[in-house]
Scaffold this motif. Structure first.
Motif, PDB file in Angstrom:
ATOM      1  N   LYS A 150       0.876  -1.347   0.366  1.00 17.55           N
ATOM      2  CA  LYS A 150      -0.409  -0.204  -0.086  1.00 17.55           C
ATOM      3  C   LYS A 150       0.801   1.152   0.033  1.00 17.55           C
ATOM      4  O   LYS A 150       1.881   1.508   1.252  1.00 17.55           O
ATOM      5  CB  LYS A 150      -1.230  -0.507   1.560  1.00 17.55           C
ATOM      6  N   VAL A 151       0.587   2.444  -0.871  1.00 15.27           N
ATOM      7  CA  VAL A 151       1.443   3.620  -0.346  1.00 15.27           C
ATOM      8  C   VAL A 151       0.275   4.531  -0.279  1.00 15.27           C
ATOM      9  O   VAL A 151      -1.359   4.649  -1.153  1.00 15.27           O
ATOM     10  CB  VAL A 151       1.482   3.454  -2.110  1.00 15.27           C
ATOM     11  N   MET A 152       0.206   5.175   0.069  1.00 16.87           N
ATOM     12  CA  MET A 152       0.109   6.858   0.223  1.00 16.87           C
ATOM     13  C   MET A 152       0.220   7.900  -0.273  1.00 16.87           C
ATOM     14  O   MET A 152       1.408   8.337  -0.048  1.00 16.87           O
ATOM     15  CB  MET A 152      -0.936   6.572   2.337  1.00 16.87           C
ATOM     16  N   LEU A 153      -0.960   8.125  -0.855  1.00 17.00           N
ATOM     17  CA  LEU A 153      -0.217   9.836  -1.740  1.00 17.00           C
ATOM     18  C   LEU A 153      -0.629  10.821  -1.550  1.00 17.00           C
ATOM     19  O   LEU A 153      -1.836  11.129  -1.582  1.00 17.00           O
ATOM     20  CB  LEU A 153      -0.503   9.692  -3.284  1.00 17.00           C
ATOM     21  N   GLU A 154       0.239  11.910  -0.869  1.00 16.61           N
ATOM     22  CA  GLU A 154      -0.023  13.502  -0.556  1.00 16.61           C
ATOM     23  C   GLU A 154       0.118  14.658  -1.392  1.00 16.61           C
ATOM     24  O   GLU A 154       1.493  13.943  -1.639  1.00 16.61           O
ATOM     25  CB  GLU A 154       0.694  13.753   1.238  1.00 16.61           C
ATOM     26  N   VAL A 155      -0.486  14.724  -1.990  1.00 17.88           N
ATOM     27  CA  VAL A 155      -0.190  16.063  -3.102  1.00 17.88           C
ATOM     28  C   VAL A 155      -0.360  17.563  -2.283  1.00 17.88           C
ATOM     29  O   VAL A 155      -1.399  18.412  -1.270  1.00 17.88           O
ATOM     30  CB  VAL A 155      -1.137  16.032  -3.910  1.00 17.88           C
ATOM     31  N   LEU A 156       0.673  18.055  -1.913  1.00 17.62           N
ATOM     32  CA  LEU A 156       1.439  19.557  -1.082  1.00 17.62           C
ATOM     33  C   LEU A 156       0.150  20.624  -2.242  1.00 17.62           C
ATOM     34  O   LEU A 156       0.884  20.203  -3.520  1.00 17.62           O
ATOM     35  CB  LEU A 156       2.045  19.997  -0.597  1.00 17.62           C
ATOM     36  N   VAL A 157      -0.727  21.503  -1.814  1.00 15.65           N
ATOM     37  CA  VAL A 157      -1.321  22.374  -2.811  1.00 15.65           C
ATOM     38  C   VAL A 157      -0.914  23.459  -2.411  1.00 15.65           C
ATOM     39  O   VAL A 157      -1.913  24.369  -1.730  1.00 15.65           O
ATOM     40  CB  VAL A 157      -2.604  21.897  -3.264  1.00 15.65           C
ATOM     41  N   ALA A 158      -0.340  24.573  -3.190  1.00  8.38           N
ATOM     42  CA  ALA A 158      -0.486  26.074  -2.609  1.00  8.38           C
ATOM     43  C   ALA A 158      -2.016  26.449  -2.564  1.00  8.38           C
ATOM     44  O   ALA A 158      -2.665  26.348  -3.333  1.00  8.38           O
ATOM     45  CB  ALA A 158       0.363  26.870  -3.717  1.00  8.38           C
ATOM     46  N   PRO A 159      -1.723  27.724  -1.656  1.00  5.82           N
ATOM     47  CA  PRO A 159      -3.008  28.750  -2.052  1.00  5.82           C
ATOM     48  C   PRO A 159      -3.344  28.930  -2.817  1.00  5.82           C
ATOM     49  O   PRO A 159      -2.899  29.678  -3.737  1.00  5.82           O
ATOM     50  CB  PRO A 159      -2.889  29.479  -0.254  1.00  5.82           C
ATOM     51  N   ALA A 160      -4.454  29.281  -3.077  1.00 11.53           N
ATOM     52  CA  ALA A 160      -5.081  30.285  -4.249  1.00 11.53           C
ATOM     53  C   ALA A 160      -4.813  31.575  -3.138  1.00 11.53           C
ATOM     54  O   ALA A 160      -5.087  31.951  -2.702  1.00 11.53           O
ATOM     55  CB  ALA A 160      -6.739  29.624  -4.565  1.00 11.53           C
ATOM     56  N   VAL A 161      -6.331  32.730  -4.407  1.00 14.22           N
ATOM     57  CA  VAL A 161      -6.145  33.726  -4.141  1.00 14.22           C
ATOM     58  C   VAL A 161      -7.110  33.759  -2.458  1.00 14.22           C
ATOM     59  O   VAL A 161      -8.821  33.286  -3.231  1.00 14.22           O
ATOM     60  CB  VAL A 161      -6.587  34.701  -5.273  1.00 14.22           C
ATOM     61  N   PRO A 162      -6.898  33.980  -1.768  1.00 10.23           N
ATOM     62  CA  PRO A 162      -8.133  34.107  -0.802  1.00 10.23           C
ATOM     63  C   PRO A 162      -9.517  35.165  -0.902  1.00 10.23           C
ATOM     64  O   PRO A 162      -9.147  35.908  -1.863  1.00 10.23           O
ATOM     65  CB  PRO A 162      -7.161  33.860   0.577  1.00 10.23           C
ATOM     66  N   ALA A 163     -10.347  34.784  -0.434  1.00  9.31           N
ATOM     67  CA  ALA A 163     -11.653  35.335  -0.692  1.00  9.31           C
ATOM     68  C   ALA A 163     -11.516  36.993   0.926  1.00  9.31           C
ATOM     69  O   ALA A 163     -11.678  36.001   2.075  1.00  9.31           O
ATOM     70  CB  ALA A 163     -12.839  35.047  -0.823  1.00  9.31           C
ATOM     71  N   CYS A 164     -11.529  37.300   1.032  1.00  5.10           N
ATOM     72  CA  CYS A 164     -11.899  38.687   1.651  1.00  5.10           C
ATOM     73  C   CYS A 164     -12.903  39.320   2.119  1.00  5.10           C
ATOM     74  O   CYS A 164     -13.210  39.979   0.955  1.00  5.10           O
ATOM     75  CB  CYS A 164     -10.317  39.808   1.544  1.00  5.10           C
ATOM     76  N   GLU A 165     -13.151  39.527   3.209  1.00  7.25           N
ATOM     77  CA  GLU A 165     -14.602  40.398   3.110  1.00  7.25           C
ATOM     78  C   GLU A 165     -13.827  41.326   4.253  1.00  7.25           C
ATOM     79  O   GLU A 165     -13.915  41.513   5.252  1.00  7.25           O
ATOM     80  CB  GLU A 165     -15.499  39.469   4.013  1.00  7.25           C
ATOM     81  N   VAL A 166     -14.248  42.923   3.785  1.00  4.54           N
ATOM     82  CA  VAL A 166     -13.227  43.719   4.527  1.00  4.54           C
ATOM     83  C   VAL A 166     -15.224  44.877   4.248  1.00  4.54           C
ATOM     84  O   VAL A 166     -14.539  45.679   3.275  1.00  4.54           O
ATOM     85  CB  VAL A 166     -12.354  44.885   3.748  1.00  4.54           C
TER      86      VAL A 166
END
Length: 322
Positions: A150-166
């Motif tokens: 068995k092999v567990m594959l984890e994929v690291l992903v960079a953040p997208a542009v966050p949604a901001c409420e101001v």
């Protein structure tokens, strides 16, 4: 005594010869290359791990790789033979075939290749994350032998542009929350708020900034002003970051307006005065009988007279006929 010295010298010579044979560049014969060939091959295999890294845990390998890079899913089974049968499967809510009948399946056809029993994924995507299982079956004297890994594959992903409420406009003294959220980053990103290009993380939690107390939660992405002031007006943006990368949302300006309490009180007083005057005027008109005169006038109107006349005419006509 002489024989003992000769024996000692012979042992020393053999040890020196063996040490020289294992030095780099010394070995030239086939037998010598067989001595150190295993270590070379194992080193070569261990170095061939693409851009990801793997670890073994409870008889299950764990491979971690950054999205859009390559990874190798290794099947650690006995050496392949002509009678061996290999299958790769992805295990999740269901079971999907990855390698079956000596061919890669699905979209792995175009972006993966087989290296012996191992799968080399050239362009890993976040949808590839999950648990994989390799199954090797081969006939033996005792019957069909089935082995799996068995092999567990984890994929690291960079953040997208966050949604901001101001909020664009708020009043002084109120409680205000600014929110920031990203749903794509893996691992989950941390959030840092900036005002006019300066990070607000430098101040301690609940500290004072521009005469205003605020709290920033880097896990939830909430920046809260407990009692906002005029000095907190400015351009705010949030940055989401994890071990892979960071992205930020466009800046938005928040204007803090001063709450004019004296003006509000004056407005309330004027409205109350107008309502009082209207009420007093209505009472005065009722006392003077303006509303009763209007009623009596309506009773003495020509319409009532016409009704009376029509009734008299009817009586006169009736008596004339008789």
């Amino acid at each position: 005594m002489a024989s003992e010295k000769a024996s000692t010298a012979n042992v020393l010579w053999r040890g020196e010869k063996k040490s020289r044979m294992t030095r780099p560049g010394y070995c030239k014969s086939a037998s010598c290359s067989d001595l150190i060939g295993g270590s070379r091959n194992s080193r070569k295999h261990s170095d061939h791990k693409a851009n990801g890294f793997s670890a073994s845990k409870d008889h299950r390998q764990e491979v971690t790789v950054i999205e859009f890079q390559e990874a190798i899913l290794a099947c650690k089974t006995p050496k392949k033979t002509t009678s061996s049968r290999l299958e790769w499967k992805k295990v999740g809510q269901g079971v999907s075939l990855v390698y079956y009948q000596q061919a890669l399946q699905g979209d792995f056809k175009d972006r993966a290749e087989m290296i012996d029993f191992n799968i080399r994924i050239k362009n890993v995507t976040r949808s590839d994350a999950g648990e994989y299982r390799c199954e090797v079956s081969a006939p033996t004297e005792q019957g069909q032998n089935l082995q799996e890994d068995k092999v567990m594959l984890e994929v690291l992903v960079a953040p997208a542009v966050p949604a901001c409420e101001v909020p664009t406009s708020v009043m002084t003294g109120s409680v205000v929350e600014l929110r920031c959220q990203d749903k794509e980053g893996n691992p989950a990103p941390e959030y840092i708020w900036f005002k006019d290009g300066t990070s607000l993380l430098g101040n301690p939690k609940g500290g004072t900034h521009n005469n205003s107390s605020y709290t920033m939660n880097t896990k939830s992405g909430i920046l809260q002003f407990n009692m906002i002031s005029k000095m907190d007006s400015g351009e705010y943006y949030c940055e989401a970051r994890n071990s892979v990368g960071h992205r930020r949302c466009p800046g938005k300006r928040m204007q803090v307006d001063v709450l004019n309490i004296s003006g509000i009180i004056a407005t309330v007083v004027v409205v109350a005065f107008v309502i009082s005057v209207c009420g007093l005027g209505t009472c005065y008109a009722q006392r003077k009988g303006y509303f009763s005169k209007e009623t009596s006038f309506q009773k003495g109107s020509p319409a009532s007279k016409v009704t009376t006349m029509s009734e008299n005419d009817f009586k006169h006509t009736k008596s004339f006929i008789i």
